[in-house]
Motif scaffolding. Structure first.
Motif, PDB file in Angstrom:
ATOM      1  N   VAL A 141      -7.133   2.951   2.556  1.00 62.72           N
ATOM      2  CA  VAL A 141      -7.855   2.250   2.608  1.00 62.72           C
ATOM      3  C   VAL A 141      -8.963   2.229   1.021  1.00 62.72           C
ATOM      4  O   VAL A 141      -8.911   1.155   0.145  1.00 62.72           O
ATOM      5  N   THR A 142      -8.389   3.442   0.349  1.00 64.98           N
ATOM      6  CA  THR A 142      -8.948   3.996  -0.716  1.00 64.98           C
ATOM      7  C   THR A 142      -7.833   3.011  -1.647  1.00 64.98           C
ATOM      8  O   THR A 142      -8.029   2.530  -2.737  1.00 64.98           O
ATOM      9  N   ALA A 143      -6.834   2.844  -1.346  1.00 64.84           N
ATOM     10  CA  ALA A 143      -5.492   1.603  -2.412  1.00 64.84           C
ATOM     11  C   ALA A 143      -6.102   0.541  -1.926  1.00 64.84           C
ATOM     12  O   ALA A 143      -5.459  -0.298  -3.448  1.00 64.84           O
ATOM     13  N   ALA A 144      -6.285  -0.347  -1.153  1.00 69.04           N
ATOM     14  CA  ALA A 144      -5.961  -1.806  -1.340  1.00 69.04           C
ATOM     15  C   ALA A 144      -7.574  -1.686  -1.885  1.00 69.04           C
ATOM     16  O   ALA A 144      -7.537  -2.559  -1.932  1.00 69.04           O
ATOM     17  N   ARG A 145      -9.103  -0.770  -1.539  1.00 67.69           N
ATOM     18  CA  ARG A 145     -10.369  -1.258  -2.071  1.00 67.69           C
ATOM     19  C   ARG A 145      -9.904  -1.173  -3.976  1.00 67.69           C
ATOM     20  O   ARG A 145     -10.317  -1.603  -5.059  1.00 67.69           O
ATOM     21  N   ALA A 146      -8.814  -0.059  -4.963  1.00 70.45           N
ATOM     22  CA  ALA A 146      -8.531  -0.015  -6.077  1.00 70.45           C
ATOM     23  C   ALA A 146      -7.250  -1.330  -6.449  1.00 70.45           C
ATOM     24  O   ALA A 146      -7.810  -2.062  -7.316  1.00 70.45           O
ATOM     25  N   VAL A 147      -6.651  -1.928  -5.202  1.00 68.15           N
ATOM     26  CA  VAL A 147      -5.656  -2.965  -5.679  1.00 68.15           C
ATOM     27  C   VAL A 147      -6.903  -4.475  -5.862  1.00 68.15           C
ATOM     28  O   VAL A 147      -7.353  -4.896  -6.960  1.00 68.15           O
ATOM     29  N   VAL A 164       2.125  -1.338  -9.396  1.00 77.15           N
ATOM     30  CA  VAL A 164       3.282  -2.445  -8.165  1.00 77.15           C
ATOM     31  C   VAL A 164       2.193  -3.266  -8.179  1.00 77.15           C
ATOM     32  O   VAL A 164       2.937  -4.156  -7.898  1.00 77.15           O
ATOM     33  N   ILE A 165       0.764  -4.286  -8.694  1.00 77.62           N
ATOM     34  CA  ILE A 165       0.296  -4.874  -8.446  1.00 77.62           C
ATOM     35  C   ILE A 165       1.631  -5.788  -9.286  1.00 77.62           C
ATOM     36  O   ILE A 165       2.322  -7.000  -9.120  1.00 77.62           O
ATOM     37  N   ALA A 166       2.261  -4.989 -10.986  1.00 84.48           N
ATOM     38  CA  ALA A 166       2.885  -5.845 -11.652  1.00 84.48           C
ATOM     39  C   ALA A 166       4.086  -6.235 -10.445  1.00 84.48           C
ATOM     40  O   ALA A 166       4.963  -7.233 -11.373  1.00 84.48           O
ATOM     41  N   ALA A 167       4.905  -4.521 -10.199  1.00 89.75           N
ATOM     42  CA  ALA A 167       5.858  -5.674  -9.460  1.00 89.75           C
ATOM     43  C   ALA A 167       6.035  -6.517  -8.386  1.00 89.75           C
ATOM     44  O   ALA A 167       7.367  -7.138  -7.942  1.00 89.75           O
ATOM     45  N   TRP A 168       5.081  -6.617  -7.889  1.00 87.85           N
ATOM     46  CA  TRP A 168       5.073  -7.500  -6.625  1.00 87.85           C
ATOM     47  C   TRP A 168       4.860  -9.102  -7.343  1.00 87.85           C
ATOM     48  O   TRP A 168       5.468 -10.155  -6.456  1.00 87.85           O
ATOM     49  N   ARG A 169       3.936  -9.295  -8.228  1.00 86.16           N
ATOM     50  CA  ARG A 169       3.882 -10.298  -8.953  1.00 86.16           C
ATOM     51  C   ARG A 169       4.973 -11.278  -9.490  1.00 86.16           C
ATOM     52  O   ARG A 169       5.075 -12.030 -10.463  1.00 86.16           O
ATOM     53  N   GLU A 170       6.062 -10.475 -10.084  1.00 86.44           N
ATOM     54  CA  GLU A 170       7.844 -10.155 -10.576  1.00 86.44           C
ATOM     55  C   GLU A 170       8.043 -11.234  -9.370  1.00 86.44           C
ATOM     56  O   GLU A 170       8.960 -12.063  -9.877  1.00 86.44           O
ATOM     57  N   ARG A 171       8.208 -11.045  -7.592  1.00 84.65           N
ATOM     58  CA  ARG A 171       8.209 -11.881  -6.670  1.00 84.65           C
ATOM     59  C   ARG A 171       7.813 -12.885  -6.647  1.00 84.65           C
ATOM     60  O   ARG A 171       8.422 -14.082  -5.950  1.00 84.65           O
ATOM     61  N   SER A 172       6.627 -13.002  -6.945  1.00 83.50           N
ATOM     62  CA  SER A 172       4.903 -13.942  -5.598  1.00 83.50           C
ATOM     63  C   SER A 172       4.290 -13.911  -6.840  1.00 83.50           C
ATOM     64  O   SER A 172       3.664 -12.968  -6.626  1.00 83.50           O
ATOM     65  N   PRO A 173       3.421 -14.524  -7.379  1.00 84.27           N
ATOM     66  CA  PRO A 173       2.065 -14.826  -7.875  1.00 84.27           C
ATOM     67  C   PRO A 173       0.980 -14.540  -6.466  1.00 84.27           C
ATOM     68  O   PRO A 173      -0.127 -14.323  -7.718  1.00 84.27           O
ATOM     69  N   TYR A 174       1.198 -14.411  -5.239  1.00 85.23           N
ATOM     70  CA  TYR A 174       1.140 -14.570  -4.645  1.00 85.23           C
ATOM     71  C   TYR A 174       0.667 -12.820  -3.828  1.00 85.23           C
ATOM     72  O   TYR A 174       1.434 -12.551  -4.124  1.00 85.23           O
ATOM     73  N   LEU A 230       0.684  -1.249  -0.206  1.00 82.95           N
ATOM     74  CA  LEU A 230       0.284   0.072  -0.352  1.00 82.95           C
ATOM     75  C   LEU A 230       0.801   1.092  -0.342  1.00 82.95           C
ATOM     76  O   LEU A 230       0.512   1.991  -0.339  1.00 82.95           O
ATOM     77  N   HIS A 231       2.340   1.405   0.682  1.00 79.67           N
ATOM     78  CA  HIS A 231       2.755   2.350   1.220  1.00 79.67           C
ATOM     79  C   HIS A 231       3.402   2.418  -0.715  1.00 79.67           C
ATOM     80  O   HIS A 231       3.694   3.688  -0.947  1.00 79.67           O
TER      81      HIS A 231
END
Length: 271
Positions: free
Chosen positions: A187-193, A141-151, A121-122
């Motif tokens: 919370v806005t960022a989390a709901r957007a994710v 951010v999702i793309a960057a995180w998914r490069e590390r893990s599918p979760y 979220l940060h």
């Protein structure tokens, strides 16, 4: 190094210098507050905040933090930390050892998702601060995180289609935003994710307990590593309860499977 006198006691005192506790004969002060003024006047959640942040929270802040701590207390014996603590409790060790056994299993894969979600979220907020709109920030951010893990930490649950702890926690956050207790950016960022994870024809991946509590910890200004520490405090209550229950059965040396079930033997070829 400067010392007072010839015995070096001032140097030793500086070695363990702390802003948390002042202790002297007849004196115990926690963050500058005499303990006798706290006993009976301050709740445990407020004490957690005081010790970590150096000041007491406002009542609405304490209420939000307490909700997160209550939500994470337990998730049953299938959780590795609970199962391990229950097994340890049958091995002739004390409750402190059983609790330590369970707590020591709270790592990146089991217990660390809250910390990781705060970091995620940060990352979204940092991308927004760099000029990206919310949707672009989330996608990056999702793309960057998914490069590390599918979760993706804080989203989806292996047991619950919708984590029953999600909505009550987010409802409290929404109320806190409306009351001006927190700003609502996280919370806005989390709901957007969460929205970005919706794919036509595929099962939804809603926010789970780790995501909802990560929102609370982030909104309240706790550093990401403290999200794991706070979860450990919360889950320790459940670990203690399970370890104590197991000691009441009188069972000794409880293993991970009943003794009537033998592990499958899979011989391997030599060489």
């Amino acid at each position: 190094m400067e010392t007072t006198g010839t015995d070096g006691t001032a140097e030793v005192a500086r070695w363990w210098a702390t802003a948390i506790t002042h202790m002297a004969p007849g004196v115990i002060e926690l963050r500058g507050r005499p303990v006798q003024d706290l006993i009976g006047c301050v709740g445990l959640t407020e004490m957690v905040w005081l010790m970590l942040r150096g000041h007491l929270p406002e009542p609405p802040q304490a209420k939000l933090l307490e909700a997160a701590l209550v939500a994470g207390v337990d998730h049953g014996p299938h959780a590795p930390s609970i199962a391990a603590a229950r097994m340890a409790a049958t091995c002739g060790v004390g409750l402190n050892n059983a609790i330590a056994t369970g707590v020591n299993l709270l790592g990146d894969s089991h217990g660390g998702a809250g910390q990781q979600c705060v970091e995620l979220l940060h990352d979204v907020r940092a991308a927004q601060a760099g000029g990206a709109d919310l949707d672009t920030a989330v996608a990056t951010v999702i793309a960057a995180w998914r490069e590390r893990s599918p979760y993706l930490p804080g989203f989806g649950h292996r047991f619950h289609p919708v984590d029953p702890r999600r909505d009550p926690l987010l409802g409290l956050v929404d109320g806190a935003v409306a009351d001006g207790v927190v700003e609502g950016h996280f919370v806005t960022a989390a709901r957007a994710v969460e929205a970005a994870l919706v794919r036509p024809g595929r099962r939804p991946v809603p926010m789970n307990i780790d995501g909802a509590t990560a929102v609370i910890y982030a909104e309240l200004g706790f550093a990401a590593p403290l999200a794991r520490g706070l979860f450990v405090l919360s889950r320790s209550i459940g670990i203690l309860a399970h370890a104590w229950e197991e000691t009441q059965t009188g069972r000794r040396n409880k293993g991970p499977i009943p003794p009537t079930v033998l592990p499958e033997y899979r011989p391997t070829s030599a060489g």
